[in-house]
Design an enzyme around this catalytic site. Structure first.
Site, PDB file in Angstrom:
ATOM      1  N   CYS A  45     -38.968 -78.378  79.880  1.00  0.00           N
ATOM      2  CA  CYS A  45     -39.777 -78.488  78.475  1.00  0.00           C
ATOM      3  C   CYS A  45     -40.841 -79.345  78.678  1.00  0.00           C
ATOM      4  O   CYS A  45     -42.044 -78.727  78.327  1.00  0.00           O
ATOM      5  CB  CYS A  45     -38.772 -79.004  77.481  1.00  0.00           C
ATOM      6  SG  CYS A  45     -37.502 -77.669  76.990  1.00  0.00           S
ATOM      7  N   GLN A  53     -34.264 -84.714  76.652  1.00  0.00           N
ATOM      8  CA  GLN A  53     -34.956 -85.330  77.787  1.00  0.00           C
ATOM      9  C   GLN A  53     -35.179 -84.045  78.970  1.00  0.00           C
ATOM     10  O   GLN A  53     -35.391 -84.548  80.207  1.00  0.00           O
ATOM     11  CB  GLN A  53     -34.405 -86.523  78.336  1.00  0.00           C
ATOM     12  CG  GLN A  53     -34.315 -87.584  77.586  1.00  0.00           C
ATOM     13  CD  GLN A  53     -35.747 -88.111  77.286  1.00  0.00           C
ATOM     14  OE1 GLN A  53     -36.551 -88.055  78.497  1.00  0.00           O
ATOM     15  NE2 GLN A  53     -36.135 -88.766  76.263  1.00  0.00           N
ATOM     16  N   SER A  54     -35.425 -82.865  78.613  1.00  0.00           N
ATOM     17  CA  SER A  54     -35.563 -81.957  79.632  1.00  0.00           C
ATOM     18  C   SER A  54     -36.923 -82.033  80.210  1.00  0.00           C
ATOM     19  O   SER A  54     -38.031 -82.111  79.539  1.00  0.00           O
ATOM     20  CB  SER A  54     -35.734 -80.415  78.587  1.00  0.00           C
ATOM     21  OG  SER A  54     -36.349 -79.426  79.669  1.00  0.00           O
ATOM     22  N   ASN A  55     -36.824 -81.999  81.412  1.00  0.00           N
ATOM     23  CA  ASN A  55     -38.120 -82.011  82.369  1.00  0.00           C
ATOM     24  C   ASN A  55     -38.959 -80.619  82.209  1.00  0.00           C
ATOM     25  O   ASN A  55     -40.000 -80.553  82.509  1.00  0.00           O
ATOM     26  CB  ASN A  55     -37.885 -82.292  83.712  1.00  0.00           C
ATOM     27  CG  ASN A  55     -37.018 -83.702  84.020  1.00  0.00           C
ATOM     28  OD1 ASN A  55     -37.520 -84.659  83.670  1.00  0.00           O
ATOM     29  ND2 ASN A  55     -35.786 -83.830  84.378  1.00  0.00           N
ATOM     30  N   ALA A 114     -32.437 -79.941  76.890  1.00  0.00           N
ATOM     31  CA  ALA A 114     -32.132 -80.962  76.092  1.00  0.00           C
ATOM     32  C   ALA A 114     -33.205 -81.856  75.649  1.00  0.00           C
ATOM     33  O   ALA A 114     -34.482 -81.440  76.084  1.00  0.00           O
ATOM     34  CB  ALA A 114     -31.545 -81.846  77.260  1.00  0.00           C
TER      35      ALA A 114
END
Ligand SMILES: *Cc1c(COP(=O)(O)O)cnc(C)c1O
Length: 331
Positions: A79, A75-77, A73
């Site tokens: 990534c 706001q992916s942690n 997403a």
């Protein structure tokens, strides 16, 4: 029970600390609560994906890859931590993110940019559907890319949580605990903890709080986790075998779905912040702690229990969810 250890690179500051939440315990009544601080793994604000990446990027290096691709997403942690790990290894990092480029990058997305990753916007594909397209582009330009699966959830990523449970066992006697509670989303953490619990002979209830409605891929999410626990066991030549009965995934708290923040999350976040000085995140740990608090209020967890809550990180996205907290003034 024995297993073959896998090799890893060092990306995090391990072991992460464990402490007791005594203030929260007295506010809520009920069980003693301890917390495992994987928000403090240290890699660009930390989180549980740091552990998975130690094994995954070791594999990328072994294979001689020169670039990393993963998805998530906006706001992916996962990534953000992948971008930081790739920067540490001086590898090119490509992130395939759901949605469209926002006008202002905040939270994890701001950090992805600072960490030098290249972002490919994928519209409503937030689970890596577009990864093959990016792989082809990179191969056509002479690169040797390594794909880290969505959430880092394959056997190598899951194995990191076998390793993590062994770390925890050296810090705490888990025989004193009735429950281990954590946020479960792409499944690697839960699959690894299931295997780790079997290998360390754990007797506590391993309780995953579902974060996502689980409309992923071709197989139902709960089957995916059980199969991943089994294939991870195979990978390390362990004899542990799991069935659906071994999985506890509580889907009562998914509310309106992934990343939709409501009172459950904001209340849990402000309780932890005000009573312990610890920050949870709005998408994962806020929801999982909200579930834990609800179970105490319903009497499903009581004074005879002792709970370990695994803080899996995610705090940078608090800044991207600032609007969710406008209604959360002093009670
Ligand atoms: C990814 C993530 C989880 C869930 O871990 P999975 O292995 O994907 O189930 C929990 N908390 C945070 C903060 C995460 O970023």
């Amino acid at each position: 029970m024995h297993s073959k250890p896998l090799s890893k690179i060092d990306l995090g500051f391990l072991p992460t600390p464990v402490s007791r939440l005594s203030n929260l315990g007295s506010v809520l009544g009920g069980p003693e609560i301890y917390i495992k601080r994987d928000d403090l793994t240290g890699l660009a604000f930390g989180g549980n994906k740091t552990r998975k990446l130690e094994f995954l990027l070791q594999d990328a290096l072994t294979r001689g890859c020169d670039s990393i691709i993963t998805a998530g997403a906006a706001q992916s942690n996962h990534c953000r931590q992948t971008a930081a790990a790739a920067a540490r290894l001086q590898m090119e990092c490509h992130l395939v993110l759901g949605g469209e480029a926002p006008e202002v990058a905040s939270g994890n997305l701001l950090l992805d940019n600072l960490l030098g990753s290249q972002i490919h916007w994928a519209g409503d594909h937030r689970k890596g559907e577009d990864i093959p397209r990016v792989v082809e582009q990179l191969q056509a330009s002479g690169k040797n890319p390594y794909v880290v699966p969505y959430g880092g959830s394959n056997e190598l990523g899951a194995y990191a949580f076998v390793h993590a449970l062994e770390e925890l066992e050296r810090q705490l006697d888990m025989r004193q605990f009735s429950h281990l509670i954590f946020a479960s989303s792409s499944g690697g953490t839960q699959a690894g903890l299931m295997l780790g619990k079997a290998l360390t002979g754990g007797q506590y209830r391993l309780l995953g709080i579902g974060i996502d409605k689980g409309e992923t891929g071709d197989i139902p999410f709960d089957r995916f986790i059980v199969e991943l626990a089994n294939s991870t066991s195979d990978l390390v030549n362990a004899s542990a075998r799991f069935t659906q009965q071994d999985l506890i995934l509580d889907m009562r708290y998914v509310g309106d779905g992934y990343g939709v923040v409501g009172e459950l999350e904001t209340e849990a976040i402000s309780l932890l912040a005000r009573h312990e000085g610890i920050l949870l995140d709005p998408v994962y740990t806020g929801r999982a702690m909200g579930g834990l608090i609800d179970m105490i209020r319903r009497g499903e967890l009581g004074a005879a229990d002792r709970v370990l809550f695994w803080h899996t990180g995610g705090t940078p996205s608090l800044f991207a969810y600032a609007d969710s907290f406008q209604t959360c003034e002093n009670p």
